[in-house]
Design a protein around this motif. Structure first.
Motif, PDB file in Angstrom:
ATOM      1  N   HIS A 155      -4.329   7.233   2.258  1.00 46.51           N
ATOM      2  CA  HIS A 155      -4.918   8.579   2.358  1.00 46.51           C
ATOM      3  C   HIS A 155      -6.437   8.551   2.499  1.00 46.51           C
ATOM      4  O   HIS A 155      -7.020   9.442   3.121  1.00 46.51           O
ATOM      5  N   GLN A 156      -7.108   7.530   1.940  1.00 45.27           N
ATOM      6  CA  GLN A 156      -8.562   7.498   2.040  1.00 45.27           C
ATOM      7  C   GLN A 156      -9.013   7.308   3.487  1.00 45.27           C
ATOM      8  O   GLN A 156     -10.023   7.873   3.910  1.00 45.27           O
TER       9      GLN A 156
ATOM     10  N   ARG B 112       0.479   8.304   2.047  1.00 47.27           N
ATOM     11  CA  ARG B 112       0.691   7.463   0.863  1.00 47.27           C
ATOM     12  C   ARG B 112      -0.606   6.757   0.446  1.00 47.27           C
ATOM     13  O   ARG B 112      -1.638   7.398   0.262  1.00 47.27           O
ATOM     14  N   GLY B 113      -0.585   5.428   0.346  1.00 50.00           N
ATOM     15  CA  GLY B 113      -1.757   4.697  -0.106  1.00 50.00           C
ATOM     16  C   GLY B 113      -2.865   4.595   0.921  1.00 50.00           C
ATOM     17  O   GLY B 113      -3.927   4.023   0.638  1.00 50.00           O
TER      18      GLY B 113
ATOM     19  N   THR C  11      -1.316  14.198  -3.687  1.00 50.85           N
ATOM     20  CA  THR C  11      -0.336  15.237  -3.963  1.00 50.85           C
ATOM     21  C   THR C  11      -0.660  16.448  -3.095  1.00 50.85           C
ATOM     22  O   THR C  11      -1.749  16.543  -2.516  1.00 50.85           O
TER      23      THR C  11
ATOM     24  N   ALA D 233       1.558   7.438  -8.405  1.00 54.24           N
ATOM     25  CA  ALA D 233       0.923   8.647  -8.952  1.00 54.24           C
ATOM     26  C   ALA D 233      -0.541   8.774  -8.539  1.00 54.24           C
ATOM     27  O   ALA D 233      -1.127   9.850  -8.659  1.00 54.24           O
ATOM     28  N   THR D 234      -1.130   7.673  -8.057  1.00 52.64           N
ATOM     29  CA  THR D 234      -2.524   7.742  -7.591  1.00 52.64           C
ATOM     30  C   THR D 234      -2.628   8.243  -6.158  1.00 52.64           C
ATOM     31  O   THR D 234      -3.731   8.437  -5.654  1.00 52.64           O
ATOM     32  N   MET D 235      -1.494   8.435  -5.501  1.00 51.97           N
ATOM     33  CA  MET D 235      -1.507   8.867  -4.103  1.00 51.97           C
ATOM     34  C   MET D 235      -1.732  10.375  -4.016  1.00 51.97           C
ATOM     35  O   MET D 235      -1.727  11.082  -5.018  1.00 51.97           O
TER      36      MET D 235
ATOM     37  N   ASN E  99       5.639   3.330 -10.133  1.00 48.23           N
ATOM     38  CA  ASN E  99       5.450   4.788 -10.174  1.00 48.23           C
ATOM     39  C   ASN E  99       4.042   5.169 -10.624  1.00 48.23           C
ATOM     40  O   ASN E  99       3.498   6.186 -10.188  1.00 48.23           O
ATOM     41  N   ALA E 100       3.458   4.330 -11.488  1.00 50.60           N
ATOM     42  CA  ALA E 100       2.082   4.601 -11.911  1.00 50.60           C
ATOM     43  C   ALA E 100       1.127   4.466 -10.730  1.00 50.60           C
ATOM     44  O   ALA E 100       0.162   5.246 -10.598  1.00 50.60           O
ATOM     45  N   TYR E 101       1.392   3.503  -9.864  1.00 54.27           N
ATOM     46  CA  TYR E 101       0.566   3.373  -8.660  1.00 54.27           C
ATOM     47  C   TYR E 101       0.805   4.546  -7.709  1.00 54.27           C
ATOM     48  O   TYR E 101      -0.140   5.123  -7.155  1.00 54.27           O
TER      49      TYR E 101
ATOM     50  N   LYS F 170       0.823  -1.209   0.000  1.00 60.98           N
ATOM     51  CA  LYS F 170       0.000   0.000   0.000  1.00 60.98           C
ATOM     52  C   LYS F 170       0.857   1.259   0.000  1.00 60.98           C
ATOM     53  O   LYS F 170       0.528   2.260  -0.640  1.00 60.98           O
TER      54      LYS F 170
END
Length: 901
Positions: free
Chosen positions: A452-453, A449-450, A423, A419-421, A415-417, A179
């Motif tokens: 955040h929700q 990071r992952g 900013t 990028a969903t975190m 890095n693509a994953y 995560k």
């Protein structure tokens, strides 16, 4: 629905796999009897809480029952109290399914499967559902591969998910690492071992507790294939096995070990056996070794049985125990280790003795227990680590190119994953939308990071809570005010932000007693964090479980809570050998705990009652603030001593140290140059001061208050070849007295020595690149040169011409030189044509926001503005050379140091 289907498949498969009810998981009868006896003892030790209910399940086959019995017999207490029996039954059934579905399942010996596939726990991580998740992702990916190729492929998959970044000592669970998308080496290796075990490949985490040649440690992975153990760097894919950046450092190692679940009798040297695990020595896989026998005698020359023998490596300015043994009837204990120096410390009761031991030179050592606390003296010791002798497997150019291509692709997937975190822009937008302070909210959401929700859901709910401006009475009932939401997130760690659950946040937000809102409230009542435990909800539980009359009594006199813990919590350190914290609720259920978990439990239940309580980060003492209005105003703090009849404030004195500076070291730093330790139970225990802030000037120049007692000051000067010039001083701190000692930093006039630190993970922007890189990424492992240039300035011009004049020498050395410009404007002014003949192994870059220049100047105590600055450092973060400003003959100075290395 998916869960029901999965359970149905497990049950069906179980019937097929164990169609004969007498099919044994523990096929060796003698070992089965041992497990049965250990399991019976564990049940006897944990009679409360109905912790073994899973064994009443009538659907269990013989094999499942024995597998569960093996797990329960040796798992630490917290794994029994904090996870359900169903959880472990699911793990047993899934691992057996995998064993039959994977082609190598039938060739793995039973003992390797039992110890290195079935166990869920790897380190001190929180357990999770990763085995099922990882198996679902990996089973098709490794289909048709050999075991060795499958190991390599799993590591490539791991690199897609996680990359290295340092963090605190608590180990994230495997799913939390995914995560987050990064972790320190201990988390990467825990994650990778979990992934390998999920597909039925025996795997284990290997640690060097501390390197002997540098101030660091490391963890990696060993996996078994076709009759042999292989090693590799977790989440660091290489084309072949037995290859990693640490081949060379490992060849200088003094000790590598792994903790094996349960009682294990493999071919490796057993270092230590506990009721939970067997610690084995695997140093022979990495470095030349030698064996030494230590004999411990009393002052009359008689052998001492049961003496504690600690083998200590100098690292982080302390002598750190990398192995502990106990003497037999003849007073002897032995160890196999790499061919370097170790300090051997023997103790029994309050007497001790010690000596330096050189493995490979000394095959015997006799120690007398002739030292007692209170003696005042100093001694110097030169500690020499093993020499380097790496064995690097061959890799073809084609293999390397193919591997590099894959690694780059995996970076892009990860890095693509990432990028969903969150900013900064998205976090600020969220804060403004809900009327929150974006300056406070943004860094918290970005750091999560992952996860955040979870934080967003919590903050949204908290924003709707009652607002009172915290004008609360002394014994107000609950917090749950929106003003406490951000402080709650602020008092937990960065890692907590990345894996904390909504359940935990809501429990402590709504159920923290809001009686006292002064300096202690946020950190010592509201906070769920006590030590390095996994965060859990507990405040509502204790407020409902503890009788109202008892809670009132505890608040009026916290000594009653101390007495309650002494009476109701049985201490058993042996059945939690790894000291993995039991959750506070788990301690309540079992009424059995190790001392560390008991301490956390006390703080947790105190906070639940509204009593400010904490564990002192330096000394490890449990402390509380007496919950009366008078004492809160006077700031009276009490130490908790579970052995004492009444709590007291420990007697103390003031320690000062004088210091005569040596070259390039005006202000020694804690953990880098010196440490303090306090004597207790025959050995010295480190005082854990803050690594970033603690220096001689801050701590000892003007004095610091310490508990009265017997202490040791350890100092060390690390030489570039890895050796250390140490000095050890023993002294007493007396009650209400000032004690002054000398802090001695030894130095060498002849050899290159470590003079500072530089973080090789520091980022810069290479010229021509769009994304930052670390110095480590550019330079690889080993020494390198970093220079920060002042374009157009005479000192910089001289420096570059001096370096160009020695181009052949630098090219022969072969290490990287990174030349940085303070900003892009200065780079555009730079004309490399003015400096023909610069070395070929040179990279230009931009020092984004001056971060690297600032780090060097602060670490090395340099002027902030004068350029150029040059350092020679290595990827163990050691600086061995620094130059600033106008320096004639810089190239020759650099090469002199290089030759000295």
């Amino acid at each position: 629905m998916k869960t029901l289907i999965r359970l149905f498949l497990y049950s069906t498969l179980s019937v097929l796999l164990f169609s004969c009810s007498k099919t044994h998981f523990l096929k060796d009868e003698a070992y089965r009897r041992q497990v049965e006896a250990d399991f019976a003892l564990k049940k006897q030790q944990l009679p409360n809480g109905d912790l073994f209910a899973v064994f009443a399940d009538s659907t269990l086959t013989t094999g499942e029952r024995e597998a569960l019995m093996f797990l329960y017999a040796y798992m630490p207490i917290g794994d029994i109290t904090d996870y359900s029996g169903k959880y472990y039954l699911d793990q047993v059934r899934l691992s057996e399914q995998v064993r039959h579905e994977m082609p190598w399942g039938e060739i793995i010996p039973d003992d390797l499967y039992r110890h290195f596939v079935l166990p869920v726990r790897i380190n001190n991580e929180n357990l999770d559902e990763s085995r099922q998740v990882f198996y679902d992702e990996l089973k098709d990916r490794i289909k048709g591969l050999s075991m060795q190729d499958a190991i390599l492929e799993v590591n490539h998959w791991c690199h897609e998910k996680v990359v290295y970044r340092p963090s605190d000592a608590r180990t994230s669970s495997p799913l939390a690492s995914v995560k987050t998308a990064y972790g320190r080496c201990g988390e990467e290796s825990t994650f990778t071992v979990a992934a390998l075990r999920s597909v039925g490949i025996p795997a284990r985490q290997v640690y060097t507790p501390r390197w002997a040649h540098t101030d660091d440690n490391h963890a990696w992975v060993e996996a078994w294939a076709d009759g042999k153990w292989y090693f590799f760097g977790a989440c660091e894919p290489e084309p072949v096995l037995n290859l990693g950046w640490f081949n060379a450092p490992a060849s200088r190692g003094m000790l590598m070990h792994t903790k094996v679940f349960g009682h294990y009798a493999g071919p490796e040297e057993i270092m230590f056996e506990t009721p939970n695990y067997t610690e084995i020595n695997v140093i022979d896989n990495y470095a030349p070794t030698a064996k030494t026998v230590v004999t411990v005698l009393d002052v009359n020359g008689n052998p001492v049985e049961g003496a504690k023998v600690e083998f200590k490596v100098y690292n982080y300015a302390e002598f750190y125990s990398v192995a502990t043994k106990y003497t037999d009837k003849e007073g002897t204990a032995s160890l196999t280790a790499g061919k370097g120096d170790i300090l051997v410390w023997a103790s029994k009761d309050d007497v001790f003795g010690y000596a330096k031991l050189s493995f490979g030179k000394d095959d015997k050592l006799t120690l007398k227990l002739d030292r007692k606390p209170g003696e005042v003296y100093s001694l110097a010791l030169d500690m020499v680590p093993p020499v380097e002798g790496a064995n690097i497997p061959e890799v073809t150019e084609e293999q390397r190119a193919q591997n590099d291509h894959r690694v780059a692709r995996e970076d892009s997937i990860r890095n693509a994953y990432v990028a969903t975190m969150m900013t900064e822009e998205l976090a600020g937008k969220f804060a403004r939308e809900y009327g929150m302070d974006s300056v406070q909210v943004t860094p918290l959401l970005v750091a999560s990071r992952g996860n955040h929700q979870v934080l967003k859901d919590f903050l949204i709910a908290a924003s709707k809570a009652e607002s009172t401006g915290l004008s609360l009475g002394l014994f107000a009932d609950k917090a749950g005010k929106k003003e406490t939401a951000l402080p709650l997130l602020g008092v937990i760690s960065q890692k907590d932000l990345r894996d904390v659950s909504l359940e935990v946040l809501e429990d402590h937000f709504y159920n923290s007693k809001a009686g006292y809102v002064g300096e202690y409230y946020y950190a010592d009542i509201l906070s769920p964090r006590v030590a390095n435990e996994m965060l859990t909800p507990y405040k509502k539980f204790f407020q409902e479980a503890v009788l109202t009359a008892d809670a009132d009594a505890f608040r009026k006199d916290p000594q009653l809570l101390v007495d309650w813990c002494k009476k109701n919590i049985q201490i058993n350190n042996d059945i939690n050998s790894q000291r993995i914290p039991i959750s506070p609720v788990g301690v309540w259920k079992a009424r059995v705990a190790d001392e560390k978990s008991r301490d956390i439990f006390f703080v947790a239940i105190a906070r639940s009652m509204g009593i400010p309580a904490w564990i002192d980060p330096v000394t490890g003492k449990i402390q509380y603030q007496d919950f009366t209005e008078e004492n809160l105003k006077n700031g009276k703090t009490w130490d908790v001593d579970f052995e004492a009849e009444k709590q007291t404030q420990a007697p103390s004195g003031v320690l000062k140290a004088t210091y005569q500076p040596i070259r390039s070291l005006g202000n020694p730093k804690y953990y880098s140059h010196f440490t303090l330790s306090r004597f207790e139970d025959g050995t010295f225990h480190l005082l854990n001061y803050d690594e970033e802030k603690t220096t001689w000037e801050e701590l000892l120049k003007n004095g610091t208050r310490l508990d009265a007692g017997y202490y040791m000051l350890t100092t060390g000067t690390r030489l570039a070849n890895g050796s250390v010039l140490t000095n050890v001083s023993f002294f007493n701190v007396e009650k209400d007295q000032d004690t002054t000692i000398e802090l001695v930093m030894r130095e060498s006039k002849d050899q290159v020595q470590v003079i500072g630190s530089f973080n090789s993970e520091s980022l810069y922007l290479p010229v021509g690149f769009e994304e930052p890189q670390s110095i480590l990424q550019t330079c690889g492992r080993g020494y390198f040169v970093v220079g920060v240039l002042g374009v157009g300035q005479e000192p910089t011009n001289h420096a570059l011409k001096d370096i160009a004049a020695l181009k052949d020498d630098f090219d022969k050395w072969g290490r990287h030189i990174v030349l940085l410009f303070p900003n892009e404007a200065q780079y555009k002014r730079f004309n490399p044509g003015e400096f023909p003949g610069l070395p070929s192994n040179l990279t230009y870059g931009i020092d984004t926001e001056g971060a690297i220049q600032k780090q060097i100047t602060e670490s090395m105590k340099l002027s902030g503005k004068t350029l150029p600055i040059f350092i020679i450092a290595d990827t163990f973060n050691r600086v061995v050379f620094v130059s600033q400003g106008y320096t004639i003959g810089l190239g020759e100075q650099l090469m002199k140091v290089v030759h000295g290395l």
